[in-house]
Motif scaffolding. Structure first.
Motif, PDB file in Angstrom:
ATOM      1  N   THR A 112     -62.061  14.978 -16.132  1.00  0.00           N
ATOM      2  CA  THR A 112     -60.786  15.270 -16.787  1.00  0.00           C
ATOM      3  C   THR A 112     -61.069  15.842 -18.173  1.00  0.00           C
ATOM      4  O   THR A 112     -62.016  15.414 -18.847  1.00  0.00           O
ATOM      5  CB  THR A 112     -59.907  14.017 -16.915  1.00  0.00           C
ATOM      6  N   VAL A 113     -60.258  16.805 -18.571  1.00  0.00           N
ATOM      7  CA  VAL A 113     -60.415  17.455 -19.873  1.00  0.00           C
ATOM      8  C   VAL A 113     -59.078  17.379 -20.591  1.00  0.00           C
ATOM      9  O   VAL A 113     -58.061  17.869 -20.080  1.00  0.00           O
ATOM     10  CB  VAL A 113     -60.874  18.920 -19.725  1.00  0.00           C
ATOM     11  N   HIS A 114     -59.079  16.760 -21.765  1.00  0.00           N
ATOM     12  CA  HIS A 114     -57.872  16.597 -22.572  1.00  0.00           C
ATOM     13  C   HIS A 114     -57.958  17.482 -23.811  1.00  0.00           C
ATOM     14  O   HIS A 114     -59.043  17.728 -24.343  1.00  0.00           O
ATOM     15  CB  HIS A 114     -57.690  15.142 -23.005  1.00  0.00           C
ATOM     16  N   LEU A 146     -52.409  22.066 -21.655  1.00  0.00           N
ATOM     17  CA  LEU A 146     -53.252  22.164 -20.476  1.00  0.00           C
ATOM     18  C   LEU A 146     -52.622  21.366 -19.343  1.00  0.00           C
ATOM     19  O   LEU A 146     -51.989  20.334 -19.580  1.00  0.00           O
ATOM     20  CB  LEU A 146     -54.656  21.633 -20.770  1.00  0.00           C
ATOM     21  N   PHE A 147     -52.796  21.803 -18.110  1.00  0.00           N
ATOM     22  CA  PHE A 147     -52.201  21.082 -16.987  1.00  0.00           C
ATOM     23  C   PHE A 147     -53.002  21.342 -15.729  1.00  0.00           C
ATOM     24  O   PHE A 147     -53.788  22.295 -15.638  1.00  0.00           O
ATOM     25  CB  PHE A 147     -50.736  21.504 -16.773  1.00  0.00           C
ATOM     26  N   THR A 148     -52.819  20.462 -14.761  1.00  0.00           N
ATOM     27  CA  THR A 148     -53.385  20.622 -13.428  1.00  0.00           C
ATOM     28  C   THR A 148     -52.245  20.983 -12.493  1.00  0.00           C
ATOM     29  O   THR A 148     -51.323  20.191 -12.312  1.00  0.00           O
ATOM     30  CB  THR A 148     -54.073  19.331 -12.961  1.00  0.00           C
ATOM     31  N   GLU A 183     -50.894  16.398 -17.857  1.00  0.00           N
ATOM     32  CA  GLU A 183     -51.031  17.338 -18.965  1.00  0.00           C
ATOM     33  C   GLU A 183     -52.487  17.379 -19.422  1.00  0.00           C
ATOM     34  O   GLU A 183     -52.814  17.222 -20.593  1.00  0.00           O
ATOM     35  CB  GLU A 183     -50.098  16.959 -20.098  1.00  0.00           C
ATOM     36  N   TYR A 184     -53.359  17.590 -18.469  1.00  0.00           N
ATOM     37  CA  TYR A 184     -54.783  17.724 -18.717  1.00  0.00           C
ATOM     38  C   TYR A 184     -55.400  18.375 -17.492  1.00  0.00           C
ATOM     39  O   TYR A 184     -54.771  18.488 -16.433  1.00  0.00           O
ATOM     40  CB  TYR A 184     -55.434  16.361 -18.988  1.00  0.00           C
ATOM     41  N   TYR A 222     -56.167  25.868 -16.790  1.00  0.00           N
ATOM     42  CA  TYR A 222     -54.766  26.242 -16.660  1.00  0.00           C
ATOM     43  C   TYR A 222     -54.048  25.849 -17.946  1.00  0.00           C
ATOM     44  O   TYR A 222     -54.221  24.735 -18.446  1.00  0.00           O
ATOM     45  CB  TYR A 222     -54.117  25.522 -15.472  1.00  0.00           C
ATOM     46  N   ALA A 223     -53.277  26.771 -18.473  1.00  0.00           N
ATOM     47  CA  ALA A 223     -52.595  26.527 -19.744  1.00  0.00           C
ATOM     48  C   ALA A 223     -51.165  27.013 -19.653  1.00  0.00           C
ATOM     49  O   ALA A 223     -50.886  28.072 -19.082  1.00  0.00           O
ATOM     50  CB  ALA A 223     -53.321  27.225 -20.895  1.00  0.00           C
TER      51      ALA A 223
END
Length: 547
Positions: free
Chosen positions: A229-231, A244-246, A264-265, A285-286
């Motif tokens: 996961t990337v925050h 950012l979102f998946t 929202e990551y 994805y942004a």
């Protein structure tokens, strides 16, 4: 009729035989892959390492059935992490895991992947795991060997690389740890006008802006499933920032739609393949509506559900197209159009004042400016960029600023009449179009704004009128400074508008330090040097040419 009855009888017999055969087969069958590794195939485990066991059960019966699954691990093997769906018991040196599984009738399959830890002091040799499901029992042999890596060495996060293309290659056009957001604000109207139809914002959103690489160091060669996961965090208070979102998988999801999810990551379910170094690549994805340009922190988290998550942070700069470039370019275009309309109205009046030999002189200066400025800048621009990289403008600025304004100021001193600079610029622009095909919206805007600002500032400073009355008197330093500053201000504004036009029209964004250096050297310092040298050149030409 006899043949028809015979065929019917044969089909009936076959159906009965198939039914009997199906009933004779076992309703429940299972398989177990132990040890199970992701990516590379291994036939043994190493002391102190992690492994996994993959269980698969098939149910072919017509009715629902509850099956009790029992897994007896060999000595030295233990469950890794919490096993929420299993009842774990320990007898002597063995662990046993038990679970009741409800299998729906018809045909059903059930899978489970268990993470197991091998004791660090377990002797090498051959061990046996026992698996029982629905009354069937299997003995699964497993070999404990000697590992080539350091089994005790942990998996670590070594870094993050951004941006990458879809093939994992770095994009040299963008700086490291820089995220340039595309502008989807006008996608609807753009697609509508060019014939592609109205754009679907959900479809547009599921295209990644770029890709992110997370580097893994794995000395022990561990193979396991992980969640990355990337925050995105605020650089000041380190609080999560939305943007950012998946994306959702389908519109039928609970959080259906690419922009409607609550994650929202960035999130990706992937595997460590056992390599000592591995790069996990994530699509980025942004949602541009929730992000603004600035400095942020990007935090990656790797979790296997067993050990504490691994964390790694890097600073991130987000560049987003804003309305500044649009406003600057629109204002400049409007000013150029207004100046063009006014100049067309006064064209006859300007040409009536200029003598024929003056017009010839203006044309010669325009051709000389093309030969001294456009030709070397066009032909040698790429060569200087190869040698000096982003600082190539320090060399090309000698042509586009110093040499150009030497001729501009010299022409103003020779023919101090409003309109001479604009006519010289038109000649240089036409020659550039004919020789090199330099026809572009930015080129037209740059030439037009350049001529407009020079005429306005030189005329507004009173230099045209003062030069017309000075006769052969020397030009004082305050007048030279006024003329040089007027040219420098005009060139600085024109250069800034050109850079903003590149960002607005071609999505070519430049760093703030680069813009500042270009404006300082090419726009101001070089222009002042060229203007001062131009006054000396103009005085010498005036003595030679006379009136």
């Amino acid at each position: 009729m006899t043949i028809k009855k015979a065929l019917t009888g044969i089909v009936t017999v076959l159906l009965v035989m198939l039914t009997i055969t199906g009933q004779a087969q076992e309703e429940v069958s299972f398989s177990c892959q132990f040890p199970y590794y992701l990516g590379k195939i291994r036939d043994s485990v190493i002391p102190g390492g992690q492994t996994a066991a993959l269980f698969s059960i098939e149910h072919r019966g017509l009715n629902d059935k509850t099956v009790t699954v029992t897994i007896s691990l060999p000595p030295g093997f233990s469950p890794a992490g919490s096993q929420e769906n299993w009842e774990v018991t320990r007898q002597a040196d063995r662990y046993a895991l038990t679970r009741d599984m409800l299998l729906p009738g018809g045909y059903s399959q059930w899978y489970d992947l268990l993470s197991l830890q091998v004791a660090s002091d377990l002797p090498t040799g051959r061990y046996t795991a026992t698996v029982t499901a629905g009354g069937n029992t299997q003995q699964i042999p497993v070999t404990v060997g000697t590992g080539t890596g350091d089994a005790a060495a942990p998996v670590t996060l070594a870094g993050m690389v951004l941006p990458l293309d879809k093939d994992g290659k770095t994009d040299d056009r963008v700086g490291r740890n820089v995220l340039v957001l595309r502008d989807r604000q006008w996608d609807y109207y753009k697609n509508l006008f060019i014939g592609k139809g109205a754009s679907n914002q959900e479809i547009e959103a599921i295209h990644p802006v770029t890709h992110l690489g997370v580097d893994i160091v794995n000395p022990a060669g561990v193979q396991k499933l992980v969640i990355v996961t990337v925050h995105l965090l605020d650089a000041a208070d380190r609080q999560p920032v939305s943007g950012l979102f998946t994306p959702g998988a389908t519109n039928e999801d609970v959080d259906g739609g690419a922009l409607d999810g609550h994650k929202e990551y960035l999130e990706m379910f992937t595997a460590l393949n056992g390599d000592s170094r591995q790069r996990l690549q994530l699509p980025v994805y942004a949602d541009e509506r929730n992000l603004t340009g600035g400095d942020y922190i990007l935090r990656a988290e790797l979790s296997d559900g067993v050990k504490a998550p691994l964390l790694y942070e890097v600073s991130l700069t987000i560049i987003k197209k804003d309305n500044k470039a649009l406003i600057v370019v629109s204002s400049a275009a409007l000013a150029v159009l207004t100046g063009l309309l006014l100049s067309l109205k006064r064209l006859r009046q300007v040409l009536a004042v200029l003598k024929t030999r003056w017009l010839v002189t203006i044309a010669l200066f325009g051709a000389a400016a093309f030969a001294v400025v456009n030709v070397p800048s066009t032909l040698l621009n790429d060569f200087f960029h190869i040698l000096l990289g982003p600082f190539g403008f320090l060399i090309t600025g000698l042509f586009s600023s110093i040499f150009l304004y030497m001729m501009v100021v010299a022409l103003v001193i020779l023919i101090p009449q409003p309109g001479v600079v604009a006519l010289m610029t038109v000649v240089r622009m036409l020659l550039g179009m004919l020789a090199f095909g330099q026809i572009s919206p930015i080129g037209l805007l740059s030439y037009g704004l350049h001529a407009l600002l020079l005429e306005l500032l030189i005329y507004g400073s009173g230099m045209y009128g003062w030069l017309q009355q000075r006769e052969d008197n020397p030009i004082p330093w305050d007048k030279i400074a006024l003329l040089a500053v007027s040219c420098a201000v005009a060139d600085t504004i024109a250069a800034y508008v050109s850079l903003q036009a590149m960002a607005f029209l071609y999505r070519m964004y430049y760093a703030a330090w680069y813009i500042a250096l270009v404006l300082l050297f090419n726009g101001f310092i070089y222009t002042i040097i060229g203007a001062v040298c131009g006054t000396a050149l103009g005085k010498r030409l005036a003595r030679v040419g006379g009136d």
